[in-house]
Scaffold this active site. Structure first.
Site, mmCIF file in Angstrom:
data_model
loop_
_atom_site.group_PDB
_atom_site.id
_atom_site.type_symbol
_atom_site.label_atom_id
_atom_site.label_comp_id
_atom_site.label_asym_id
_atom_site.label_seq_id
_atom_site.Cartn_x
_atom_site.Cartn_y
_atom_site.Cartn_z
ATOM 1 N N GLN A 107 -7.152 8.023 3.055
ATOM 2 C CA GLN A 107 -6.129 8.097 4.104
ATOM 3 C C GLN A 107 -4.714 7.934 3.556
ATOM 4 O O GLN A 107 -3.742 8.338 4.197
ATOM 5 C CB GLN A 107 -6.389 7.018 5.164
ATOM 6 C CG GLN A 107 -7.707 7.196 5.892
ATOM 7 C CD GLN A 107 -8.106 5.950 6.661
ATOM 8 O OE1 GLN A 107 -7.739 5.776 7.812
ATOM 9 N NE2 GLN A 107 -8.877 5.071 6.029
ATOM 10 N N ARG A 161 0.710 -5.344 -5.022
ATOM 11 C CA ARG A 161 0.864 -6.505 -4.138
ATOM 12 C C ARG A 161 1.038 -7.719 -5.050
ATOM 13 O O ARG A 161 0.096 -8.146 -5.717
ATOM 14 C CB ARG A 161 -0.358 -6.656 -3.237
ATOM 15 C CG ARG A 161 -0.569 -5.466 -2.305
ATOM 16 C CD ARG A 161 -1.659 -5.756 -1.289
ATOM 17 N NE ARG A 161 -2.040 -4.577 -0.531
ATOM 18 C CZ ARG A 161 -1.380 -4.093 0.509
ATOM 19 N NH1 ARG A 161 -0.275 -4.698 0.911
ATOM 20 N NH2 ARG A 161 -1.796 -3.021 1.148
ATOM 21 N N GLY A 167 -10.812 13.563 19.802
ATOM 22 C CA GLY A 167 -11.742 13.553 20.924
ATOM 23 C C GLY A 167 -12.834 12.508 20.831
ATOM 24 O O GLY A 167 -13.937 12.700 21.368
ATOM 25 N N CYS A 168 -12.547 11.385 20.182
ATOM 26 C CA CYS A 168 -13.556 10.327 20.055
ATOM 27 C C CYS A 168 -13.862 9.720 21.425
ATOM 28 O O CYS A 168 -12.953 9.399 22.195
ATOM 29 C CB CYS A 168 -13.065 9.238 19.101
ATOM 30 S SG CYS A 168 -12.825 9.808 17.419
ATOM 31 N N GLY A 219 0.820 -1.200 0.000
ATOM 32 C CA GLY A 219 0.000 0.000 0.000
ATOM 33 C C GLY A 219 0.856 1.252 0.000
ATOM 34 O O GLY A 219 1.841 1.341 0.728
ATOM 35 N N ASP A 241 0.062 2.567 8.210
ATOM 36 C CA ASP A 241 -0.411 1.722 9.314
ATOM 37 C C ASP A 241 0.469 1.805 10.560
ATOM 38 O O ASP A 241 0.029 1.444 11.651
ATOM 39 C CB ASP A 241 -0.501 0.260 8.862
ATOM 40 C CG ASP A 241 -1.476 0.064 7.717
ATOM 41 O OD1 ASP A 241 -2.433 0.851 7.616
ATOM 42 O OD2 ASP A 241 -1.280 -0.870 6.917
ATOM 43 N N ARG A 268 -4.804 -2.051 9.169
ATOM 44 C CA ARG A 268 -4.714 -3.516 9.109
ATOM 45 C C ARG A 268 -4.961 -4.095 10.493
ATOM 46 O O ARG A 268 -6.052 -3.981 11.018
ATOM 47 C CB ARG A 268 -3.363 -3.961 8.532
ATOM 48 C CG ARG A 268 -3.190 -3.646 7.070
ATOM 49 C CD ARG A 268 -2.357 -4.660 6.352
ATOM 50 N NE ARG A 268 -1.094 -4.919 7.022
ATOM 51 C CZ ARG A 268 -0.336 -5.971 6.784
ATOM 52 N NH1 ARG A 268 -0.701 -6.865 5.905
ATOM 53 N NH2 ARG A 268 0.806 -6.148 7.428
ATOM 54 N N HIS A 295 -9.460 4.741 1.131
ATOM 55 C CA HIS A 295 -8.139 5.046 0.587
ATOM 56 C C HIS A 295 -7.785 6.520 0.585
ATOM 57 O O HIS A 295 -6.642 6.874 0.244
ATOM 58 C CB HIS A 295 -8.027 4.466 -0.825
ATOM 59 C CG HIS A 295 -7.946 2.970 -0.827
ATOM 60 N ND1 HIS A 295 -9.063 2.171 -0.775
ATOM 61 C CD2 HIS A 295 -6.875 2.128 -0.826
ATOM 62 C CE1 HIS A 295 -8.690 0.896 -0.757
ATOM 63 N NE2 HIS A 295 -7.375 0.846 -0.787
#
Length: 320
Positions: free
Chosen positions: A252, A73, A186-187, A12, A128, A172, A250
């Site tokens: 991110q 991949r 702040g979750c 990735g 990740d 992952r 994606h």
């Protein structure tokens, strides 16, 4: 004496991969080392898809997301017969060493190649942050900013509609990105792979929050733990509060790398060439306590797994 190296990006993509490529190429050329760019990861190595890289190819890469070399991949690379074909191409091109940018899967491939006689240096590039032998990977902090920005926007609309929002975050099987983003955003609730997922316990915590008078909340959850859309329906049914799931996906992985990732990429690229000039092979590069370091790839894969920041999770729970 090293005269020619190859460089590839695998798995990735992550913001900052281009910055690593730039750093490696410029540093290598400054030491009169040719650099072959290998396209589309290990698939390009297998297909002999390579091109000589010059200053002009990398001059403007520092702030560009993605990877100009492409990535893929290529699962067939696990097969020895596939790797032997790739190694033949390496010898045909008279490449002395490979620099491989990617995650743990890329490191495993680098370890295979090193054991088969091809010296490799691994540089951690993944959002990740799940790579052995380093505190942080190139791309992680950019992804973190992207996720926190998304959480902030979800917070706005969740507050307006008195809604529970569930946001699925990449990683992952590592919760680093979720945990850090959840704290910065702040979750109220955090679900990560390192902690056993219990749907009923999560519901209980949400119900307690509602009883306290909280009219909206956000659940941050790492991918692959559960179906977030089904979870949203379950929570809505049990709490009678509108609940929506958002899968960031994606987005991110994209975007211009933030300053820290650009600096880290530049430092690691320079360090990779320095290692080669000193005769090192089969190494992976990391940053520990802000110092650039290197480890034997095989040792790092077996003995330097990421340590879960449980104390960080426990401390943040005290706020809620």
């Amino acid at each position: 004496m090293i005269k020619k190296i190859g460089i590839l990006t695998s798995g990735g993509d992550s913001p900052g991969m281009n910055a690593i490529i730039r750093s490696v190429v410029c540093t290598a050329l400054n030491h009169n080392i040719e650099v072959k760019g290998i396209y589309n990861g290990f698939l390009g190595l297998y297909n002999n898809d390579m091109k000589l890289l010059k200053y002009s190819h990398v001059a403007n890469l520092l702030n560009q997301g993605g990877t100009i070399l492409g990535s893929s991949r290529f699962l067939e690379f696990k097969l020895e017969k596939t790797r032997k074909i790739a190694i033949k191409n390496i010898y045909k091109r008279k490449i002395d060493c490979l620099i491989i940018i990617g995650g743990d899967g890329s490191y495993k491939a680098a370890n295979f190649l090193t054991n088969m006689g091809v010296p490799c240096i691994g540089i951690p590039g993944t959002i990740d942050n799940d790579v052995s032998g380093t505190d942080y990977t190139v791309g992680y902090f950019t992804a973190l900013e992207t996720v926190v920005d998304a959480i902030d926007k979800l917070r706005d609309t969740s507050a307006s509609h008195h809604r529970i929002s569930i946001i699925e975050i990449m990683g992952r099987y590592c919760g680093d990105l979720t945990l850090s983003a959840a704290i910065a955003g702040g979750c109220e609730f955090i679900v990560i792979p390192e902690i056993i997922y219990q749907k009923e316990l999560l519901l209980l915590e949400i119900q307690k929050s509602i009883k306290k008078g909280n009219k909206h909340s956000i659940v941050a959850i790492t991918e692959h733990i559960c179906d977030v859309n089904k979870l949203a329906k379950y929570i809505q049914k049990k709490t009678f509060k509108e609940t929506r799931a958002t899968i960031l996906g994606h987005i991110q992985r994209g975007g211009k790398p933030v300053a820290y990732d650009r600096i880290l990429a530049s430092r690691m690229g320079i360090y990779a060439i320095q290692l080669l000039l000193k005769g090192y092979k089969g190494q992976c590069i990391g940053v520990i306590n802000n110092k650039i370091v290197h480890h034997n790839i095989n040792y790092a894969l077996k003995n330097m797994k990421k340590i879960f920041k449980k104390d960080l999770l426990n401390s943040i729970k005290k706020i809620y």
